[in-house]
Motif scaffolding. Structure first.
Motif, PDB file in Angstrom:
ATOM      1  N   MET A 196       0.821  -1.216   0.000  1.00 59.40           N
ATOM      2  CA  MET A 196       0.000   0.000   0.000  1.00 59.40           C
ATOM      3  C   MET A 196       0.851   1.261   0.000  1.00 59.40           C
ATOM      4  N   ALA A 197       2.004   1.217   0.691  1.00 62.47           N
ATOM      5  CA  ALA A 197       2.904   2.371   0.666  1.00 62.47           C
ATOM      6  C   ALA A 197       3.418   2.615  -0.746  1.00 62.47           C
ATOM      7  N   ALA A 198       3.762   1.553  -1.457  1.00 62.13           N
ATOM      8  CA  ALA A 198       4.212   1.685  -2.839  1.00 62.13           C
ATOM      9  C   ALA A 198       3.129   2.307  -3.712  1.00 62.13           C
ATOM     10  N   TRP A 199       1.871   1.907  -3.474  1.00 65.11           N
ATOM     11  CA  TRP A 199       0.760   2.473  -4.237  1.00 65.11           C
ATOM     12  C   TRP A 199       0.561   3.960  -3.917  1.00 65.11           C
ATOM     13  N   LEU A 200       0.649   4.314  -2.631  1.00 68.63           N
ATOM     14  CA  LEU A 200       0.408   5.702  -2.230  1.00 68.63           C
ATOM     15  C   LEU A 200       1.557   6.623  -2.612  1.00 68.63           C
ATOM     16  N   LEU A 201       2.779   6.082  -2.685  1.00 69.57           N
ATOM     17  CA  LEU A 201       3.935   6.912  -3.051  1.00 69.57           C
ATOM     18  C   LEU A 201       4.064   7.099  -4.550  1.00 69.57           C
ATOM     19  N   ASN A 202       3.176   6.489  -5.300  1.00 71.96           N
ATOM     20  CA  ASN A 202       3.116   6.719  -6.743  1.00 71.96           C
ATOM     21  C   ASN A 202       2.904   8.217  -7.004  1.00 71.96           C
ATOM     22  N   PRO A 203       3.789   8.876  -7.730  1.00 73.78           N
ATOM     23  CA  PRO A 203       3.666  10.336  -7.923  1.00 73.78           C
ATOM     24  C   PRO A 203       2.380  10.755  -8.607  1.00 73.78           C
ATOM     25  N   PHE A 204       1.694   9.831  -9.253  1.00 75.50           N
ATOM     26  CA  PHE A 204       0.438  10.157  -9.922  1.00 75.50           C
ATOM     27  C   PHE A 204      -0.777   9.945  -9.007  1.00 75.50           C
ATOM     28  N   ASN A 205      -0.515   9.525  -7.771  1.00 76.98           N
ATOM     29  CA  ASN A 205      -1.593   9.271  -6.812  1.00 76.98           C
ATOM     30  C   ASN A 205      -1.586  10.351  -5.731  1.00 76.98           C
ATOM     31  N   PRO A 206      -2.593  11.218  -5.676  1.00 78.83           N
ATOM     32  CA  PRO A 206      -2.591  12.328  -4.708  1.00 78.83           C
ATOM     33  C   PRO A 206      -3.180  11.964  -3.349  1.00 78.83           C
ATOM     34  N   GLU A 207      -3.561  10.710  -3.134  1.00 74.10           N
ATOM     35  CA  GLU A 207      -4.298  10.359  -1.917  1.00 74.10           C
ATOM     36  C   GLU A 207      -3.500  10.612  -0.646  1.00 74.10           C
ATOM     37  N   LEU A 208      -2.221  10.242  -0.608  1.00 72.37           N
ATOM     38  CA  LEU A 208      -1.426  10.396   0.607  1.00 72.37           C
ATOM     39  C   LEU A 208      -1.291  11.860   0.986  1.00 72.37           C
ATOM     40  N   VAL A 209      -0.965  12.713   0.034  1.00 72.84           N
ATOM     41  CA  VAL A 209      -0.814  14.148   0.305  1.00 72.84           C
ATOM     42  C   VAL A 209      -2.133  14.737   0.788  1.00 72.84           C
ATOM     43  N   SER A 210      -3.221  14.353   0.142  1.00 71.71           N
ATOM     44  CA  SER A 210      -4.534  14.871   0.529  1.00 71.71           C
ATOM     45  C   SER A 210      -4.914  14.412   1.930  1.00 71.71           C
ATOM     46  N   ALA A 211      -4.598  13.166   2.271  1.00 68.05           N
ATOM     47  CA  ALA A 211      -4.913  12.649   3.597  1.00 68.05           C
ATOM     48  C   ALA A 211      -4.110  13.365   4.676  1.00 68.05           C
ATOM     49  N   LEU A 212      -2.827  13.584   4.434  1.00 67.98           N
ATOM     50  CA  LEU A 212      -1.995  14.302   5.408  1.00 67.98           C
ATOM     51  C   LEU A 212      -2.487  15.725   5.595  1.00 67.98           C
ATOM     52  N   ARG A 213      -2.919  16.365   4.533  1.00 65.99           N
ATOM     53  CA  ARG A 213      -3.464  17.713   4.630  1.00 65.99           C
ATOM     54  C   ARG A 213      -4.745  17.717   5.448  1.00 65.99           C
ATOM     55  N   PHE A 214      -5.586  16.705   5.234  1.00 68.35           N
ATOM     56  CA  PHE A 214      -6.835  16.606   5.987  1.00 68.35           C
ATOM     57  C   PHE A 214      -6.554  16.419   7.479  1.00 68.35           C
ATOM     58  N   LEU A 215      -5.635  15.504   7.830  1.00 66.08           N
ATOM     59  CA  LEU A 215      -5.323  15.247   9.233  1.00 66.08           C
ATOM     60  C   LEU A 215      -4.676  16.448   9.907  1.00 66.08           C
ATOM     61  N   HIS A 216      -3.942  17.239   9.147  1.00 67.86           N
ATOM     62  CA  HIS A 216      -3.324  18.444   9.700  1.00 67.86           C
ATOM     63  C   HIS A 216      -4.383  19.471  10.068  1.00 67.86           C
ATOM     64  N   THR A 217      -5.397  19.605   9.246  1.00 68.25           N
ATOM     65  CA  THR A 217      -6.451  20.601   9.497  1.00 68.25           C
ATOM     66  C   THR A 217      -7.574  20.054  10.381  1.00 68.25           C
TER      67      THR A 217
END
Length: 380
Positions: A214-235
């Protein structure tokens, strides 16, 4: 019996809490902007990381045992189970876009069917006839309970919309259940072909492999899910606490799940998880003061009759085995091996019997050690 009671209690407590937190995380809104956490792969990644960590702590801290020595074949099998497990949950979440939670619950109660089907198709495993009767009774009873539930209406129009019963949504649930069945069957096969692997090893290594995938899938540069999730948890920091509780309860629950799987087999595990869902419905009904109609009470009787049949037949089989055993220890092991192959006794029980006889019967130690080596190679 005590082991079974602890397993059932642990699964119920952990997963009742886990399901409550899962519903809160996936349906509640956070912050003044009322946003929902929709990043399911990130949610599964956090749970897999926590489960792998708790599995490792249990092996090293509680059991005080060394970690499993890994080789290419074991890595391959763990990644195989992890890939199947990681592939199943997205179909379940996707299905909820087209069907409602009651329909999902109804479909999930039929999980016993793919477990038995996948065991027979993939690994040619055989079950006693009564096991098929138990599967049919429990699945039919829980399904009937949900189907006979009186739908609430508003203004004479049913609140259930056509989209909630979409065939496409049900197809997604079927895919989810089929993959789950393949996961359980593959886990059974891994335990059978490699007796050194315990439930805790499976928990730790399978979730470690799931984390990598799953980490390999989320670190795919074409997949924005990880960045969006971290932004959500920050706010929305409150969501992090809910996700943490969700991950901890799910991980502790997996300790009980894998122990039950290794000791009692996948069909027993599925029986426990299905009845847990059924009892959750019953508790909800009585807690909220809802009434059951006569058809639902009949469905309740069918389910618990199936569970009673399972317990009775297991006890009868063990008593019959005890009566027919001769005094020669190796002949007793022959009988145990035959029963293990049809799931009347588990491979773990067979191994425990061999170990006990090795300790208590020095005169037959050489023969029993030879038999143990054969079980480790060919146990099914």
């Amino acid at each position: 019996m005590l082991d079974f009671a602890v397993c059932v209690g642990g699964i119920y407590v952990c997963f009742l809490t886990w399901s409550t937190m899962q519903e809160r995380v996936t349906t509640a809104t956070y912050g003044a902007d009322h946003q929902q956490f929709k990043f399911t792969i990130v949610l599964n990644l956090i749970q897999a990381m926590m489960a792998s960590l708790i599995g490792y702590v249990y092996i090293r801290g509680v059991q005080r045992k060394p970690m499993l020595e890994m080789n290419a074949h074991r890595w391959k099998r763990f990644f195989q189970v992890a890939l199947l497990s990681s592939s199943a949950s997205p179909f379940g979440y996707m299905a909820l876009r087209y069907i409602n939670y009651p329909t999902m619950t109804l479909a999930k109660t039929c999980k016993m069917v793919p477990v038995v089907f996948m065991n027979k198709m993939l690994y040619r495993r055989h079950y006693p006839t009564y096991k098929y009767a138990v599967v049919a009774m429990v699945t039919a009873g829980v399904s009937a309970f949900m189907l006979f539930k009186t739908s609430s209406k508003r203004g004479g129009v049913s609140t259930v919309e056509a989209v909630e019963n979409s065939l496409y949504g049900l197809l997604l649930v079927l895919i989810n259940l089929t993959i789950d069945g393949a996961v359980n069957s593959t886990q059974d096969q891994v335990f059978a072909e490699d007796p050194e692997i315990t439930g805790q090893h499976m928990m730790c290594m399978m979730n470690l492999c799931s984390t990598v995938l799953m980490a390999a899938w989320l670190l795919n540069p074409f997949n924005p899910e990880l960045v969006s999730a971290l932004r959500f948890l920050h706010t929305h920091p409150r969501a992090m606490a809910d996700i943490g509780m969700f991950a901890v309860c799910g991980s502790l629950g997996q300790c009980f799940v894998f122990y039950t799987l290794a000791k009692f087999g996948s069909l027993t595990l599925t029986t426990v998880t299905v009845t847990r869902k059924f009892l959750t419905i019953l508790i909800s009904v009585f807690y909220n003061g809802h009434a059951l109609n006569s058809k639902q009470w009949s469905a309740t009787g069918v389910v618990f009759s199936g569970i009673a049949l399972d317990v009775y037949m297991k006890q009868t089989s063990k008593k019959s085995m005890a009566k027919t055993m001769v005094l020669d220890d190796t002949s007793q092991l022959d009988t145990l091996e035959k029963l293990a192959k049809v799931d009347i006794v588990s491979t773990a029980e067979l191994q425990a019997s061999i170990e006990q006889k090795i300790d208590n019967m020095p005169a037959t130690r050489h023969e029993l050690r030879r038999r143990q080596q054969l079980v480790e190679v060919s146990a099914t």
